[in-house]
Scaffold this active site. Structure first.
Site, mmCIF file in Angstrom:
data_model
loop_
_atom_site.group_PDB
_atom_site.id
_atom_site.type_symbol
_atom_site.label_atom_id
_atom_site.label_comp_id
_atom_site.label_asym_id
_atom_site.label_seq_id
_atom_site.Cartn_x
_atom_site.Cartn_y
_atom_site.Cartn_z
ATOM 1 N N GLN A 1 91.738 65.016 98.825
ATOM 2 C CA GLN A 1 92.265 66.365 98.639
ATOM 3 C C GLN A 1 93.676 66.510 99.189
ATOM 4 O O GLN A 1 94.439 67.381 98.772
ATOM 5 C CB GLN A 1 91.345 67.408 99.287
ATOM 6 C CG GLN A 1 91.366 67.449 100.812
ATOM 7 C CD GLN A 1 90.409 66.465 101.434
ATOM 8 O OE1 GLN A 1 89.785 65.658 100.753
ATOM 9 N NE2 GLN A 1 90.264 66.524 102.751
ATOM 10 N N THR B 1 81.434 69.695 100.476
ATOM 11 C CA THR B 1 82.008 70.347 101.639
ATOM 12 C C THR B 1 82.214 69.324 102.751
ATOM 13 O O THR B 1 81.821 68.165 102.634
ATOM 14 C CB THR B 1 81.080 71.453 102.168
ATOM 15 O OG1 THR B 1 79.840 70.847 102.589
ATOM 16 C CG2 THR B 1 80.782 72.492 101.107
ATOM 17 N N ASP C 1 89.753 57.985 100.446
ATOM 18 C CA ASP C 1 89.080 59.037 101.209
ATOM 19 C C ASP C 1 90.089 60.133 101.538
ATOM 20 O O ASP C 1 91.291 59.899 101.569
ATOM 21 C CB ASP C 1 88.488 58.463 102.495
ATOM 22 C CG ASP C 1 87.434 59.380 103.101
ATOM 23 O OD1 ASP C 1 86.801 60.150 102.342
ATOM 24 O OD2 ASP C 1 87.229 59.344 104.326
ATOM 25 N N GLU C 2 89.590 61.342 101.787
ATOM 26 C CA GLU C 2 90.438 62.520 102.040
ATOM 27 C C GLU C 2 91.413 62.729 100.876
ATOM 28 O O GLU C 2 92.590 63.074 101.063
ATOM 29 C CB GLU C 2 91.207 62.382 103.355
ATOM 30 C CG GLU C 2 90.348 62.051 104.568
ATOM 31 C CD GLU C 2 89.391 63.175 104.966
ATOM 32 O OE1 GLU C 2 89.421 64.249 104.327
ATOM 33 O OE2 GLU C 2 88.604 62.984 105.914
ATOM 34 N N LYS D 1 80.743 62.292 102.775
ATOM 35 C CA LYS D 1 81.685 61.662 101.850
ATOM 36 C C LYS D 1 82.189 60.316 102.377
ATOM 37 O O LYS D 1 82.198 59.321 101.663
ATOM 38 C CB LYS D 1 82.863 62.601 101.578
ATOM 39 C CG LYS D 1 82.486 63.895 100.869
ATOM 40 C CD LYS D 1 83.694 64.751 100.584
ATOM 41 C CE LYS D 1 84.446 65.128 101.841
ATOM 42 N NZ LYS D 1 83.615 65.884 102.811
ATOM 43 N N SER D 2 82.655 60.317 103.622
ATOM 44 C CA SER D 2 83.207 59.080 104.179
ATOM 45 C C SER D 2 82.132 58.009 104.332
ATOM 46 O O SER D 2 82.390 56.815 104.150
ATOM 47 C CB SER D 2 83.871 59.360 105.523
ATOM 48 O OG SER D 2 84.958 60.249 105.364
ATOM 49 N N CYS E 1 79.205 66.475 104.609
ATOM 50 C CA CYS E 1 78.159 66.152 103.631
ATOM 51 C C CYS E 1 78.089 64.652 103.337
ATOM 52 O O CYS E 1 77.420 64.240 102.394
ATOM 53 C CB CYS E 1 78.347 66.944 102.338
ATOM 54 S SG CYS E 1 79.715 66.387 101.321
#
Length: 216
Positions: free
Chosen positions: A89, A10, A86-87, A15-16, A13
């Site tokens: 999605q 989500t 990254d990003e 990720k980056s 959390c």
């Protein structure tokens, strides 16, 4: 063997942060990587962590051929040992196909980071394609928490602190936006279903989990 790895979770959390850490660890060993991003909250061509870390990246614009970018870089004498996205999605499915081709044809590891579903609990096309193609899918171990303290599993879009379920799939925002702006909040499934954000939950005198009781 090189792999296409999808790190998912989500919002909020880490990720980056993990993406930046992976890049740091490899650069410390003398490896060079290419970092792609799309619509980062810090602006075009940036990858940023909520811990305050920011680094330059290549903006993976709509229609950009990521495989062709790497081939051109290498043909000009550049070096690339791995790729971070990254990003992820926000990428188009055909761009995810290009990432897989980078792994298979250029023998590079590709580490993609992104959220799986949007504020309507629907899969992002880029994330769906990653699930279909990735050699490995890793769930981020840093658990984001809903306002109730439960593990957050869903991303909610808010306007004025109220959850909305209609609108464009991609609207760049953050979990730290002022309440009057378009923002995002991570919720557990129960409170996402009930559209109970932290603002709406604390606005009423009763918890949204309390069932109505009729007097006899």
């Amino acid at each position: 063997m090189p792999e296409l790895v999808f790190f998912s979770g989500t919002m909020d959390c880490g990720k980056s942060t993990l993406a930046l850490q992976i890049g740091h660890n490899r650069s410390a060993r003398g490896l060079q990587g290419v970092i792609f991003t799309r619509d980062d909250r810090a602006g075009e061509g940036k990858i940023s962590s909520r811990l305050g870390l920011v680094t330059e990246a290549v903006e993976a614009a709509e229609g950009m051929d990521l495989y062709a970018y790497l081939v051109e870089l290498l043909s000009r004498g550049g070096k690339a040992d791995y790729v971070i996205v990254d990003e992820a999605q926000f990428l188009a499915p055909e761009q995810i196909d290009q990432l897989a081709r980078i792994v298979d044809d250029l023998d590079m590891d590709v580490f993609a980071f992104g959220i799986t579903t949007d504020f309507r609990t629907k899969l992002f096309p880029g994330s769906q394609r990653l699930i279909e193609l990735a050699d490995r899918i890793e769930q981020l171990q840093v658990e984001a928490l809903c306002w109730c303290g439960a593990r957050a599993t869903h991303n909610a879009r808010t306007v004025g602190g109220q959850m909305v379920v209609e609108g464009a799939q991609v609207v760049v925002g953050d979990v730290n936006r002022p309440a009057g702006e378009i923002g995002y909040e991570v919720l557990c499934r129960r409170h996402h279903r009930r559209r109970a954000t932290s603002a709406s939950a604390h606005a009423g005198s009763l918890s949204p989990d309390v069932l109505p009781v009729n007097s006899v």
